[in-house]
Design a protein around this motif. Structure first.
Motif, short mmCIF file in Angstrom:
data_model
loop_
_atom_site.label_atom_id
_atom_site.label_comp_id
_atom_site.label_asym_id
_atom_site.label_seq_id
_atom_site.Cartn_x
_atom_site.Cartn_y
_atom_site.Cartn_z
N MET A 76 0.81 -1.21 0.00
CA MET A 76 0.00 0.00 0.00
C MET A 76 0.86 1.27 0.00
SD MET A 76 -3.08 -0.82 -0.30
CE MET A 76 -3.57 -2.50 -0.64
N TYR A 100 -7.11 1.61 -5.01
CA TYR A 100 -6.06 1.53 -3.98
C TYR A 100 -5.57 0.09 -3.80
CZ TYR A 100 -3.53 4.17 -0.45
OH TYR A 100 -2.55 4.83 0.26
N SER A 101 -5.18 -0.54 -4.90
CA SER A 101 -4.79 -1.94 -4.88
C SER A 101 -3.56 -2.18 -5.75
CB SER A 101 -5.95 -2.83 -5.35
OG SER A 101 -7.04 -2.75 -4.45
N ASN A 133 -10.74 -3.57 -3.88
CA ASN A 133 -10.46 -2.40 -3.06
C ASN A 133 -9.44 -2.73 -1.97
OD1 ASN A 133 -12.53 -0.63 -4.24
ND2 ASN A 133 -13.99 -2.02 -3.27
N ASN A 134 -8.43 -1.88 -1.81
CA ASN A 134 -7.49 -1.99 -0.70
C ASN A 134 -6.89 -3.40 -0.60
OD1 ASN A 134 -7.98 0.74 0.77
ND2 ASN A 134 -10.03 -0.11 0.44
N ASN A 138 -12.03 -7.04 -0.80
CA ASN A 138 -11.73 -5.89 0.07
C ASN A 138 -10.71 -6.29 1.13
OD1 ASN A 138 -13.94 -3.79 -0.70
ND2 ASN A 138 -15.06 -5.71 -0.46
N TYR A 139 -9.70 -5.43 1.34
CA TYR A 139 -8.71 -5.64 2.40
C TYR A 139 -8.23 -7.09 2.42
CZ TYR A 139 -9.72 -0.99 4.15
OH TYR A 139 -9.87 0.37 4.26
N GLU A 177 -15.32 -1.60 3.45
CA GLU A 177 -14.79 -0.36 4.00
C GLU A 177 -15.68 0.16 5.12
OE1 GLU A 177 -11.96 1.21 2.93
OE2 GLU A 177 -12.18 2.77 4.44
N ARG A 237 -8.76 -2.82 11.23
CA ARG A 237 -8.49 -3.40 9.93
C ARG A 237 -7.96 -4.82 10.08
NH1 ARG A 237 -3.59 -1.11 8.13
NH2 ARG A 237 -2.67 -3.03 8.82
#
Length: 392
Positions: free
Chosen positions: A258, A311-312, A327-328, A344-345, A364, A373
């Motif tokens: 990141m 954001y990946s 995402n992320n 996600n994450y 998110e 997180r």
């Protein structure tokens, strides 16, 4: 005996990396992909070449096949030398029998004959699981200037992270007077980066002495460094102020990826004066469809993007179909993410198939509500059925 080398590097790359979960189930930690294009070991090898160190021993043990194949002759890093270059050093059977590497110090001890053939004055000890750019030649000059027996690269870490590292205490001149490996109650936040320069003649004696001690863990942080302090030898700290990240945990690997996405970020992969070299198969250019959306992300060669990426970091050959969202997250090579899937994450290993409308990780909104997180890990070669959900 070969002609003398002033300094050679020994790169410790044999650890299992169990804290990375399924990502290292069948491969050594330094072989894990990073930043969409690289593998973790690329950074230490590139630092060596950029610093003028042309002889590197890579000590392997756990699931070494992929790492050995990846390094090959060392050509991508300009380490395919007739004299010197890169050498893979697994445990081997000697006249005394076969023996696995018992610890970081023992792995060097078992390769004394390799080091002796180059008769170096200095030996640089490195870890193969760090992301950073560092000029080892500058550190070596500092080691000589301070007339040190050993120089330890150090960096300040947070109080929360300090118990993960070797923690040391120094006087105002940088001389180390106390060192404790992974203390439960750290006395400072000055952490060893696992990067050492030793005078080889002294280190050779210490390794032999340590090997003769049946109570020793045969480890640099637990035995060699404390023993040197007990002997009142001259240990000096070398403060490194650049970007450095130990990516031995899922959270740290995710965070380091990141960090590449931050505008004016602290870690720059694109500096032509300090290139990070890598071995990659040739891939076609990546493609972004007209209805796709890519925001503040790293998308590498061979990717086909028809959905939404935010954001990946995507490694080569990833396909994201229309209606899918990432995402992320970090997605490693040759994954297929079908229409309607949501990631996600998460950290997704190579060659995964994510079915239509499947869901991985937490949203998110939930991250914000929980103020906590958590990263979901999916191991390589996993196949998720349509609408299947995976999360912590």
């Amino acid at each position: 005996m070969f002609a003398k080398k002033e300094c050679i590097a020994m790169l410790l790359a044999g650890g299992q990396g169990s804290r990375l979960g399924d990502l290292t189930y069948k491969m050594a930690k330094p072989a894990v992909q990073f930043g969409g294009k690289y593998r973790i070991i690329d950074f230490s090898l590139s630092n060596c070449v950029n610093s003028g160190i042309d002889t590197v021993g890579v000590l392997t043990q756990y699931s070494p096949f992929l790492l050995n194949e990846y390094i090959g002759t060392g050509q991508p890093w300009d380490l395919d030398r007739l004299y010197g270059g890169v050498h893979i050093l697994p445990p081997y059977e000697s006249a005394k029998g076969a023996k696995w590497y018992a610890g970081t110090a023992n792995s060097i001890y078992q390769n004394i004959s390799f080091i002796d053939r180059y008769d170096p004055k200095y030996v640089l000890i490195l870890s193969g699981d760090h992301i950073y750019k560092m000029n080892y030649d500058t550190m070596l000059k500092y080691h000589k200037y301070r007339k040190a027996d050993c120089t330890v690269a150090v960096q300040e870490v947070s109080k929360q992270e300090a118990s993960r590292f070797g923690i040391l205490s120094c006087n105002d001149s940088g001389l180390i007077y106390e060192f404790e490996e992974k203390p439960k109650q750290p006395k400072s936040t000055l952490a060893s980066m696992g990067i050492y320069i030793f005078n080889w003649d002294l280190l050779r004696e210490l390794l032999i002495e340590d090997e003769m001690d049946p109570s020793s863990k045969n480890d640099f942080g637990k035995n060699i460094i404390p023993n040197m302090l007990d002997k009142k030898l001259r240990l000096v700290s070398y403060k490194f102020k650049g970007y450095w990240k130990d990516v031995g945990t899922v959270d740290n690997l995710w965070e380091a990826n990141m960090d590449l996405l931050k505008e004016n970020g602290s870690f720059n992969l694109y500096n032509p004066k300090w290139k990070i070299y890598t071995r990659n198969a040739i891939q076609p250019p990546h493609y972004v469809g007209k209805e796709a959306s890519v925001c503040q992300s790293v998308v590498t060669e061979g990717c086909q993007i028809y959905g939404d990426i935010n954001y990946s970091v995507l490694s080569p050959g990833v396909i994201v179909e229309k209606g899918a969202t990432v995402n992320n997250s970090i997605v490693m090579s040759n994954c297929i993410i079908k229409s309607g899937a949501s990631i996600n994450y998460s950290l997704i290993g190579a060659n995964c198939y994510i079915g239509n409308n499947a869901s991985i990780g937490i949203s998110e909104d939930l991250v914000c509500r929980l103020n906590n997180r958590k990263i979901t890990v999916v191991g390589p070669n996993t196949k998720l059925r349509d609408s299947e959900k995976v999360s912590l």
